[in-house]
Design a protein around this motif. Structure first.
Motif, PDB file in Angstrom:
ATOM      1  N   ASN A  14       0.804  -1.233   0.000  1.00  0.00           N
ATOM      2  CA  ASN A  14       0.000   0.000   0.000  1.00  0.00           C
ATOM      3  C   ASN A  14       0.838   1.284   0.000  1.00  0.00           C
ATOM      4  N   MET A  15       1.942   1.248  -0.718  1.00  0.00           N
ATOM      5  CA  MET A  15       2.716   2.470  -0.936  1.00  0.00           C
ATOM      6  C   MET A  15       2.318   3.042  -2.287  1.00  0.00           C
ATOM      7  N   ASP A  16       1.671   4.194  -2.279  1.00  0.00           N
ATOM      8  CA  ASP A  16       1.097   4.788  -3.482  1.00  0.00           C
ATOM      9  C   ASP A  16       2.137   4.937  -4.578  1.00  0.00           C
ATOM     10  N   GLY A  17       1.834   4.328  -5.751  1.00  0.00           N
ATOM     11  CA  GLY A  17       2.687   4.496  -6.916  1.00  0.00           C
ATOM     12  C   GLY A  17       3.867   3.559  -7.016  1.00  0.00           C
ATOM     13  N   ARG A  18       4.157   2.788  -5.970  1.00  0.00           N
ATOM     14  CA  ARG A  18       5.294   1.871  -5.997  1.00  0.00           C
ATOM     15  C   ARG A  18       4.926   0.587  -6.744  1.00  0.00           C
ATOM     16  N   ALA A  19       5.742   0.219  -7.708  1.00  0.00           N
ATOM     17  CA  ALA A  19       5.460  -0.993  -8.474  1.00  0.00           C
ATOM     18  C   ALA A  19       5.428  -2.222  -7.574  1.00  0.00           C
ATOM     19  N   SER A  20       6.352  -2.287  -6.599  1.00  0.00           N
ATOM     20  CA  SER A  20       6.397  -3.451  -5.711  1.00  0.00           C
ATOM     21  C   SER A  20       5.151  -3.549  -4.843  1.00  0.00           C
ATOM     22  N   SER A  21       4.477  -2.413  -4.632  1.00  0.00           N
ATOM     23  CA  SER A  21       3.227  -2.415  -3.883  1.00  0.00           C
ATOM     24  C   SER A  21       2.048  -2.788  -4.782  1.00  0.00           C
ATOM     25  N   LEU A  22       1.964  -2.142  -5.930  1.00  0.00           N
ATOM     26  CA  LEU A  22       0.827  -2.373  -6.827  1.00  0.00           C
ATOM     27  C   LEU A  22       0.753  -3.826  -7.277  1.00  0.00           C
ATOM     28  N   THR A  23       1.915  -4.454  -7.429  1.00  0.00           N
ATOM     29  CA  THR A  23       1.943  -5.839  -7.891  1.00  0.00           C
ATOM     30  C   THR A  23       1.163  -6.761  -6.968  1.00  0.00           C
ATOM     31  N   ILE A  24       1.193  -6.488  -5.670  1.00  0.00           N
ATOM     32  CA  ILE A  24       0.438  -7.329  -4.735  1.00  0.00           C
ATOM     33  C   ILE A  24      -0.927  -6.725  -4.409  1.00  0.00           C
ATOM     34  N   THR A  25      -1.014  -5.412  -4.229  1.00  0.00           N
ATOM     35  CA  THR A  25      -2.304  -4.828  -3.842  1.00  0.00           C
ATOM     36  C   THR A  25      -3.357  -5.017  -4.927  1.00  0.00           C
ATOM     37  N   ASP A  26      -2.938  -4.999  -6.195  1.00  0.00           N
ATOM     38  CA  ASP A  26      -3.900  -5.206  -7.281  1.00  0.00           C
ATOM     39  C   ASP A  26      -4.435  -6.636  -7.310  1.00  0.00           C
ATOM     40  N   LYS A  27      -3.716  -7.565  -6.685  1.00  0.00           N
ATOM     41  CA  LYS A  27      -4.175  -8.964  -6.656  1.00  0.00           C
ATOM     42  C   LYS A  27      -5.224  -9.201  -5.574  1.00  0.00           C
ATOM     43  N   ILE A  28      -5.244  -8.360  -4.556  1.00  0.00           N
ATOM     44  CA  ILE A  28      -6.058  -8.631  -3.378  1.00  0.00           C
ATOM     45  C   ILE A  28      -7.539  -8.874  -3.692  1.00  0.00           C
ATOM     46  N   GLY A 233       0.914  -7.987 -15.068  1.00  0.00           N
ATOM     47  CA  GLY A 233      -0.195  -7.171 -15.543  1.00  0.00           C
ATOM     48  C   GLY A 233      -0.454  -5.974 -14.644  1.00  0.00           C
ATOM     49  N   ALA A 234      -1.566  -5.312 -14.889  1.00  0.00           N
ATOM     50  CA  ALA A 234      -1.978  -4.162 -14.076  1.00  0.00           C
ATOM     51  C   ALA A 234      -3.479  -4.013 -14.183  1.00  0.00           C
ATOM     52  N   GLU A 235      -4.071  -3.518 -13.115  1.00  0.00           N
ATOM     53  CA  GLU A 235      -5.490  -3.207 -13.142  1.00  0.00           C
ATOM     54  C   GLU A 235      -5.720  -1.937 -13.963  1.00  0.00           C
ATOM     55  N   PRO A 236      -6.931  -1.778 -14.551  1.00  0.00           N
ATOM     56  CA  PRO A 236      -7.227  -0.497 -15.206  1.00  0.00           C
ATOM     57  C   PRO A 236      -7.024   0.631 -14.198  1.00  0.00           C
TER      58      PRO A 236
END
Length: 443
Positions: A14-28, A233-236
Motif C-alpha cells: 500500500n505504498m502509493d505508486g510503488r510498483a512493488s506495492s501495486l503488484t500485490i495490492t492489485d491482486k487482493i 499485468g496491471a489493473e485499469p
C-alpha cells in the motif's frame, strides 16, 4: 467453500505508486473472490488497509528503521518543517549504528524487517491461523522471513520474485560467480534457498525464469520448488477514461513516466532529436519531451544543458494527490498518459534487461496510446510490443532510434500515429495462473 488463510509478507504494501506495492495490492480483490483470507504483514511505510487484517511492523535494524520512519512521518504529517526536523534528528542519532550495521553485514537496508515479520508470523502460525505463506517483493526481506517460517513450520511457501535476485554482468555470465558485494552474495544464496525450499516460485519474464533454472537445476524437480513465469499485468488505473479520444495539438508530446537513471536515460531521445531538427528544422518548435514521476538523470541534465534543450525537455516531477480535485497521484498520472501523443518506454542498457520488463508497460497498455519502446535484449518484451502495435527501437542501435523518431514525427504531422491494438494485460490472469499452480501443487 472454506476460506484459506494466507499470510502475505510484503514490505512495501500500500505504498502509493510503488510498483512493488501495486503488484500485490492489485491482486487482493481477486484473492478475496477466491475465498482466500489474507493477513498482510508489511512495513509502516504504506497506508494501513482496513479490508482485512493488515499488521505493520518497524524493522529492527537502524538503516531500515530510518527508512521506514521517514516514510511514516511523511504519510502522517507531510514533508514540511516537522518532517525535516524529526527525520534529521533520527538520522543523526542512528548514523553510528547504521555505519556498524553496514560494516559488519553490508546488506541492503530493509533486510532487518524479516525479523519482526518472522516473529509475528511464527506466532500466527502456532495459533493455527495460516495455511499458506506468500512472500512477495520488492525488498528481499519478505522472502527471508518466508524462508525462516518455511524451515521452522513446514507450511506451504509460495514466492513471487519481482526483479532478479542475481544480477548478471553480461550475456555470457549465467550468474554462478560469487559477487564481491555482500548484499549480492546474500541474494545469490537466497535464490538457491528459494529454489530448494519453496513450494512454488514465479518470475515475471521468460528470461528471469530461464537464468534461474540455469543456476538452479534442481528447480522443477521432485522435492524442490516448482518454478514458472507469470506476467504481473496491471489493473485499469483509476482516472482512466474509456471515452477519451485523442486530440492533436500544436506540439508532438512524447511522455515518459517513472524513474530515470544513467542506464535508462532520456538523453538517448534528446540526442536523436539533433539529426531530426537538422533534417526538419520546423520540428524544433513542435516537439516536447515530458518527464513525469522522477528527477532527471545526470546524463539527461547534461545533454539538455549542452544542446540548449531547456524548452524541449520539460521535467514535470512527481504527481501527488490533488487536494482541490481529490484525485490521487495515480489518477493524475493516467490522465497525463491518455493525453500524450506517444508514451516512451525506456528499458535500459544493462544485462538485467534480458530478465526485466518495466512495470509501467502494463499501465501504458490500458491507455490506448501509442508506445515507443526502446528495448535491450528482451525478445519477450519486443514481441508483446509488436503484437499490440508500437514503435520499437533497440537501445544500442542509434540509427534505428533516429529512424523511429523520424517516423513518429512524420506520422504525427500527418495525424496518423499508430493506433495500438487493444490488448491490455490484467491482473486477473496472473492470479488465475497462481491459484491454478497452488491447487495443482496441493493435489
Amino acid at each position: 467453500m472454506k476460506k484459506k488463510n494466507w499470510l502475505i509478507l510484503s514490505h512495501g504494501f500500500n505504498m502509493d505508486g510503488r510498483a512493488s506495492s501495486l503488484t500485490i495490492t492489485d491482486k487482493i480483490p481477486y484473492l478475496l473472490e477466491a475465498s482466500i483470507e489474507p493477513v498482510v504483514f508489511s512495513a509502516i511505510t504504506g497506508i494501513k488497509d482496513d479490508r482485512f487484517s493488515h499488521k505493520q511492523f518497524l524493522a529492527w535494524g537502524p538503516a531500515a528503521f530510518r527508512f521506514d520512519f521517514r516514510h511514516w512521518i511523511a504519510n502522517q504529517y507531510g514533508r514540511g518543517i516537522f518532517y525535516k526536523v524529526s527525520t534529521g534528528l533520527v538520522s543523526i542519532l542512528l548514523t553510528p549504528f547504521i555505519a556498524l550495521e553496514k560494516f559488519f553485514l553490508g546488506y541492503s537496508s530493509q533486510w532487518s524487517w524479516a525479523m519482526p515479520a518472522y516473529v509475528h508470523g511464527l506466532q500466527l502460525i502456532r495459533d493455527g491461523k495460516v495455511d499458506v505463506i506468500y512472500s512477495t517483493g520488492g525488498a528481499w526481506s519478505a522472502h527471508l522471513a518466508g524462508l525462516w517460517l518455511k524451515k521452522k513450520t513446514g507450511l506451504p511457501w509460495i514466492v513471487e520474485i519481482h526483479d532478479p535476485l542475481v544480477i548478471r554482468s553480461g550475456p555470457s555470465d549465467p550468474g554462478f560467480k560469487k559477487p564481491k558485494n555482500r548484499d549480492a552474495q546474500f541474494r545469490q544464496y537466497l535464490e538457491k534457498q528459494i529454489c530448494k525450499y519453496a513450494d512454488l516460485a514465479w518470475w515475471f519474464t521468460d528470461g528471469a525464469l530461464h537464468y534461474a533454472k540455469v543456476r538452479n537445476p534442481n528447480l522443477n524437480t521432485p522435492n524442490n520448488a516448482h518454478g514458472f513465469m507469470v506476467l504481473p499485468g496491471a489493473e485499469p488505473p483509476g482516472g482512466l477514461s474509456a471515452s477519451k479520444t485523442h486530440q492533436y495539438s500544436e506540439c508532438l508530446n512524447l511522455c515518459h513516466f517513472g524513474s530515470l537513471a544513467n542506464d535508462r536515460s532520456l538523453s538517448t531521445i534528446l540526442k536523436a532529436l539533433v539529426p531530426l531538427f537538422k533534417k526538419f528544422p520546423e520540428a524544433r518548435r513542435h516537439i516536447r519531451v515530458h518527464a513525469y514521476g522522477a528527477p532527471l538523470d545526470s546524463l539527461t541534465t547534461e545533454v539538455v544543458k549542452n544542446l540548449k534543450f531547456e524548452d524541449v525537455l520539460l521535467a514535470q516531477g512527481r504527481l501527488e494527490k490533488d487536494a482541490i480535485t481529490g484525485k490521487s497521484g495515480r489518477e493524475r498520472v493516467v490522465e497525463k498518459m491518455q493525453s500524450a501523443d506517444v508514451l516512451i518506454l525506456l528499458h535500459g542498457n544493462d544485462e538485467w534487461c534480458a530478465e526485466y520488463i518495466p512495470s509501467k508497460f502494463y499501465d501504458y497498455l490500458w491507455t490506448g496510446r501509442p508506445i515507443w519502446g526502446i528495448t535491450h535484449r528482451n525478445p519477450q518484451l519486443d514481441q508483446m510490443l509488436l503484437d499490440r502495435g508500437a514503435y520499437l527501437s533497440l537501445q544500442l542501435d542509434t540509427g534505428a532510434i533516429e529512424l523511429a523518431l523520424e517516423r513518429i514525427w512524420l506520422d504525427w504531422k500527418g495525424k496518423q500515429l499508430i493506433q495500438p491494438t487493444w490488448k491490455p494485460i490484467g491482473v486477473d490472469q496472473a492470479v488465475n495462473t497462481i491459484l491454478t499452480q497452488v491447487q495443482s501443487r496441493a493435489n
